[in-house]
Design a protein around this motif. Structure first.
Motif, PDB file in Angstrom:
ATOM      1  N   ALA A   1      39.583  53.588  24.311  1.00  8.64           N
ATOM      2  CA  ALA A   1      38.798  52.457  24.776  1.00  8.64           C
ATOM      3  C   ALA A   1      37.703  52.936  25.723  1.00  8.64           C
ATOM      4  N   LYS A   2      36.540  52.318  25.600  1.00  6.31           N
ATOM      5  CA  LYS A   2      35.401  52.716  26.423  1.00  6.31           C
ATOM      6  C   LYS A   2      35.108  51.720  27.545  1.00  6.31           C
ATOM      7  N   THR A   3      35.887  50.655  27.606  1.00  3.56           N
ATOM      8  CA  THR A   3      35.706  49.685  28.693  1.00  3.56           C
ATOM      9  C   THR A   3      37.063  49.266  29.246  1.00  3.56           C
ATOM     10  N   VAL A   4      37.056  48.840  30.491  1.00  2.00           N
ATOM     11  CA  VAL A   4      38.249  48.287  31.130  1.00  2.00           C
ATOM     12  C   VAL A   4      37.756  47.195  32.080  1.00  2.00           C
ATOM     13  N   SER A   5      38.477  46.086  32.147  1.00  5.36           N
ATOM     14  CA  SER A   5      38.040  44.984  33.011  1.00  5.36           C
ATOM     15  C   SER A   5      38.797  45.014  34.333  1.00  5.36           C
ATOM     16  N   VAL A   6      38.099  44.621  35.393  1.00  2.00           N
ATOM     17  CA  VAL A   6      38.659  44.662  36.743  1.00  2.00           C
ATOM     18  C   VAL A   6      38.416  43.314  37.428  1.00  2.00           C
ATOM     19  N   GLY A   7      39.468  42.691  37.909  1.00  2.00           N
ATOM     20  CA  GLY A   7      39.339  41.481  38.715  1.00  2.00           C
ATOM     21  C   GLY A   7      39.317  41.876  40.177  1.00  2.00           C
TER      22      GLY A   7
ATOM     23  N   ASP B   1      42.335  43.694  33.075  1.00  2.00           N
ATOM     24  CA  ASP B   1      43.274  44.808  32.876  1.00  2.00           C
ATOM     25  C   ASP B   1      43.828  45.307  34.213  1.00  2.00           C
ATOM     26  N   VAL B   2      42.963  45.394  35.198  1.00  2.00           N
ATOM     27  CA  VAL B   2      43.311  45.854  36.543  1.00  2.00           C
ATOM     28  C   VAL B   2      42.785  44.809  37.524  1.00  2.00           C
ATOM     29  N   PHE B   3      43.524  44.546  38.589  1.00  5.05           N
ATOM     30  CA  PHE B   3      43.061  43.564  39.559  1.00  5.05           C
ATOM     31  C   PHE B   3      43.401  44.008  40.980  1.00  5.05           C
ATOM     32  N   SER B   4      42.555  43.635  41.909  1.00  3.44           N
ATOM     33  CA  SER B   4      42.787  43.988  43.305  1.00  3.44           C
ATOM     34  C   SER B   4      43.863  43.084  43.893  1.00  3.44           C
TER      35      SER B   4
ATOM     36  N   ASP C   1      35.332  35.012  44.778  1.00  7.72           N
ATOM     37  CA  ASP C   1      35.500  34.749  46.198  1.00  7.72           C
ATOM     38  C   ASP C   1      36.941  35.018  46.623  1.00  7.72           C
ATOM     39  N   HIS C   2      37.096  35.678  47.775  1.00  5.71           N
ATOM     40  CA  HIS C   2      38.409  36.146  48.233  1.00  5.71           C
ATOM     41  C   HIS C   2      39.452  35.022  48.287  1.00  5.71           C
ATOM     42  N   ASN C   3      39.089  33.886  48.886  1.00  6.55           N
ATOM     43  CA  ASN C   3      40.048  32.792  49.012  1.00  6.55           C
ATOM     44  C   ASN C   3      40.393  32.176  47.675  1.00  6.55           C
ATOM     45  N   THR C   4      39.380  31.993  46.805  1.00  7.14           N
ATOM     46  CA  THR C   4      39.625  31.444  45.472  1.00  7.14           C
ATOM     47  C   THR C   4      40.585  32.351  44.704  1.00  7.14           C
ATOM     48  N   PHE C   5      40.377  33.648  44.827  1.00  6.42           N
ATOM     49  CA  PHE C   5      41.222  34.626  44.137  1.00  6.42           C
ATOM     50  C   PHE C   5      42.680  34.444  44.544  1.00  6.42           C
ATOM     51  N   GLN C   6      42.915  34.343  45.870  1.00  4.02           N
ATOM     52  CA  GLN C   6      44.287  34.234  46.351  1.00  4.02           C
ATOM     53  C   GLN C   6      44.928  32.897  45.986  1.00  4.02           C
ATOM     54  N   GLU C   7      44.152  31.822  46.094  1.00  2.14           N
ATOM     55  CA  GLU C   7      44.721  30.501  45.847  1.00  2.14           C
ATOM     56  C   GLU C   7      45.102  30.301  44.380  1.00  2.14           C
ATOM     57  N   ASN C   8      44.409  31.002  43.486  1.00  2.00           N
ATOM     58  CA  ASN C   8      44.620  30.785  42.053  1.00  2.00           C
ATOM     59  C   ASN C   8      45.297  31.965  41.351  1.00  2.00           C
ATOM     60  N   ILE C   9      45.895  32.872  42.117  1.00  2.15           N
ATOM     61  CA  ILE C   9      46.437  34.091  41.532  1.00  2.15           C
ATOM     62  C   ILE C   9      47.555  33.824  40.520  1.00  2.15           C
ATOM     63  N   ASN C  10      48.417  32.829  40.773  1.00  2.00           N
ATOM     64  CA  ASN C  10      49.490  32.542  39.817  1.00  2.00           C
ATOM     65  C   ASN C  10      48.921  32.189  38.450  1.00  2.00           C
ATOM     66  N   ASN C  11      47.968  31.279  38.453  1.00  2.00           N
ATOM     67  CA  ASN C  11      47.340  30.831  37.219  1.00  2.00           C
ATOM     68  C   ASN C  11      46.647  31.995  36.511  1.00  2.00           C
TER      69      ASN C  11
ATOM     70  N   ALA D   1      39.010  33.617  35.980  1.00  2.00           N
ATOM     71  CA  ALA D   1      38.977  33.845  34.541  1.00  2.00           C
ATOM     72  C   ALA D   1      38.794  35.324  34.306  1.00  2.00           C
ATOM     73  N   GLY D   2      39.819  35.973  33.791  1.00  2.00           N
ATOM     74  CA  GLY D   2      39.738  37.397  33.543  1.00  2.00           C
ATOM     75  C   GLY D   2      38.721  37.698  32.468  1.00  2.00           C
ATOM     76  N   CYS D   3      37.962  38.778  32.672  1.00  2.00           N
ATOM     77  CA  CYS D   3      36.995  39.168  31.658  1.00  2.00           C
ATOM     78  C   CYS D   3      37.718  39.655  30.421  1.00  2.00           C
TER      79      CYS D   3
END
Length: 443
Positions: free
Chosen positions: A57-63, A114-117, A96-106, A44-46
Motif C-alpha cells: 500500500a502506498k497510502t495510510v490514513s491518520v486521524g 488506519d492510525v489515530f492519535s 478539533d481536539h474537543n470534537t475528537f474526544q467527544e465523538n471517539i466512541n462513534n 469521519a475517518g478518511c
C-alpha cells in the motif's frame, strides 16, 4: 468547537434528546457510525481504499486531534519524514481536539482512520478492552529507546501493546520571569505562601492565577493536583477507578481547598479558552497559570526564555509535592485498518528517534518519549520539564485519561463547571457525582 458552559447544555450536546433514553452501555455498543448517536460534527475517518489493503500500500490514513497551529504543523513535518523514509503517503484527517474526544466512541465503531492519535492510560486500555483498537505488539518488537514505564503505559489489560508513545508534558505552575523579577516575587512552597503571593499580585494589579474552563478539561488539572497533594497518588488512582467514594471527607477537603483558592483565580473562566488564559500570561496581565508545558504555544519565539515554572506547592508535609500529571500522547491503530502493513510501518516510524528528532526541532512545547532522540535542541524550559518528570515519585496521566471516558465526559466535566459557577454546595455536588459513578462503574 467549544464546550457548553452549563451541565444541562453539555449533556444536551453530548447526548441528543432522541437518544437520551439509551443507557451508557447502549451508547457505546449500539449502532454508532450511523450518525445518530452523537449528533452533528462527527469524526469521519478518511480510510484507505480496499486496493490499498496489501503489504505494498502506498497510502495510510491518520486521524489527528492536533488541531492547534503549532502541533498541527509538527504532525505534518513528521508525516513528511515518514513519506521520505518509506515512500508511503500519510493522509492526515485533522479534527478539533474537543470534537475528537467527544465523538471517539462513534469514530472507532464506524470507519476510523488506519492510525489515530490518542492517549496512554485508562482511556487507551478502555478502548483496547472493547476491541476497538488493533494489537501493535509486533511493532513494539522493533522499537528502541523507550523505558519500561512507557511500555507499561502502552500495554492493555491483556498484556498486549496497543499504543505507541510520541510525546509527553508535565503540568506545573508557569510564570514570566521578567514579571516576577520586576515585582520581587518568590516561588511559593506551601499553600499559605501561594495564597499570600496571590493577594500581593492582586494588590499589584495582576490576575494571580490565569484560569479557563470553557473547553471543560482544564479544571481537571486543578482537581488532579489538589487531590494528589491532599490525599496522595494511590487515593487519586483509586478514586479515578471508582474504588473510592466521592462523598468521602478526603474528596470534600479537595473541593474546600479549591473553593478557598478560587478568589485568586481569573474570574468568568467558563467563558474563556485555555489559549485566551495563556495569552493573559503572555501579555503580563496574569502572574501564574497551572497548565501543561504546551502553554508555550501561546508565546513568541523570543519570549520562550522568559517562561518558567514551579511544581504546585506542598499542602500536606506527609505527602509532599513530588507527584504530578504528565500525560503521554501518541498513536493507536484501528481494529481493522484498511492498510494494516502500512499502518504498522507508520507506527514504527512514529516511535522512532527520527520522528522524535523532527518534533524536538520544531516544537518547544513538548518532550519526546523516545530516549534515543537528540535532545540537545531542547530549550532551557524543556530541559527543566524533563528533569521535573524524572524527579517525580508518581506520575498521573490526567483525570480524563485515568478514568472511564463516559464518567469523565458526562459527569466530571459538567460537575466541575457547576462547582466553579457555584462553589457553595459541595456536599450536594459530590452526592450527585457519587450516585452517577455507581451507575456507570457497575455497567
Amino acid at each position: 468547537m467549544s464546550r457548553p458552559r452549563t451541565q444541562a447544555e453539555y449533556l444536551a450536546r453530548l447526548v441528543p434528546p432522541s437518544v437520551a433514553g439509551l443507557n451508557r452501555r447502549s451508547l457505546l455498543a449500539g449502532a454508532a457510525g450511523t450518525g445518530a448517536l452523537l449528533g452533528t460534527g462527527l469524526l469521519a475517518g478518511c480510510g484507505g481504499s480496499d486496493a490499498d489493503s496489501g503489504a505494498d500500500a502506498k497510502t495510510v490514513s491518520v486521524g489527528s486531534n492536533q488541531s492547534d497551529p503549532k502541533p498541527k504543523d509538527v504532525v505534518a513535518k513528521v508525516m513528511d519524514g515518514f513519506k521520505t523514509s518509506s515512500g508511503i503517503t500519510a493522509n492526515v484527517n485533522t479534527v478539533d481536539h474537543n470534537t475528537f474526544q467527544e465523538n471517539i466512541n462513534n469514530y472507532l465503531q464506524g470507519k476510523p482512520d488506519d492510525v489515530f492519535s490518542w492517549f496512554a492510560g485508562y482511556r487507551m486500555r478502555f478502548f483496547a478492552s472493547k476491541g476497538l483498537a488493533g494489537d501493535v505488539s509486533d511493532v513494539w518488537g522493533k522499537l528502541s529507546g523507550y523505558s519500561d514505564a512507557f511500555k507499561k503505559a502502552s500495554t492493555g489489560d491483556d498484556g498486549k501493546q496497543y499504543f505507541v508513545p510520541a510525546s509527553y508534558y508535565p503540568w506545573a505552575v508557569f510564570y514570566r520571569k521578567s514579571v516576577w523579577q520586576q515585582r520581587g516575587y518568590q516561588v511559593p512552597t506551601t499553600l499559605d505562601q501561594l495564597n499570600t503571593l496571590g493577594a500581593q499580585m492582586k494588590k499589584d494589579g495582576l490576575v494571580p492565577i490565569a484560569f479557563a474552563d470553557k473547553d471543560g478539561w482544564p479544571a481537571m488539572g486543578t482537581f488532579d493536583i489538589l487531590n494528589l497533594r491532599i490525599n496522595g497518588y494511590q487515593f487519586h488512582v483509586d478514586l479515578m477507578a471508582g474504588k473510592e467514594a466521592w462523598t468521602s471527607d478526603k474528596v470534600k477537603k479537595v473541593f474546600d481547598t479549591w473553593a478557598g483558592l478560587l478568589p485568586i483565580h481569573q474570574p468568568d473562566s467558563l467563558g474563556r479558552t485555555w489559549q485566551e488564559a495563556a495569552q493573559s500570561l503572555q501579555q503580563k496581565k496574569s502572574g501564574m497559570y497551572l497548565l501543561g508545558l504546551f502553554v508555550g504555544q501561546q508565546f513568541n519565539a523570543d519570549e520562550q526564555d522568559d517562561l518558567d515554572f514551579f511544581t504546585f506547592p506542598e499542602i500536606d508535609p506527609a505527602i509532599g509535592a513530588k507527584a504530578l500529571d504528565a500525560p503521554i500522547d501518541g498513536y493507536m491503530m484501528a481494529r481493522k485498518p484498511k492498510s494494516e502493513a502500512a499502518a504498522k510501518k507508520l507506527l514504527e516510524y512514529l516511535g522512532s528517534k527520527d520522528a522524535a528528532n523532527i518534533t524536538v526541532k520544531n516544537d518547544p512545547s513538548t518532550l519526546v518519549a523516545n530516549t534515543g532522540a537528540d535532545t540537545g535542541g531542547y530549550t532551557a524550559l524543556q530541559k527543566k520539564a524533563a528533569e521535573l518528570v524524572g524527579s517525580a515519585t508518581e506520575i498521573a496521566q490526567f483525570l480524563d485519561r485515568d478514568t472511564r471516558p463516559d464518567f469523565a465526559s458526562t459527569v466530571i466535566i459538567p460537575a466541575l463547571q457547576q462547582f466553579i459557577k457555584n462553589p457553595k454546595d459541595i456536599s450536594g455536588l459530590l452526592t450527585s457525582i457519587e450516585n452517577q459513578k455507581k451507575s456507570i462503574f457497575t455497567e
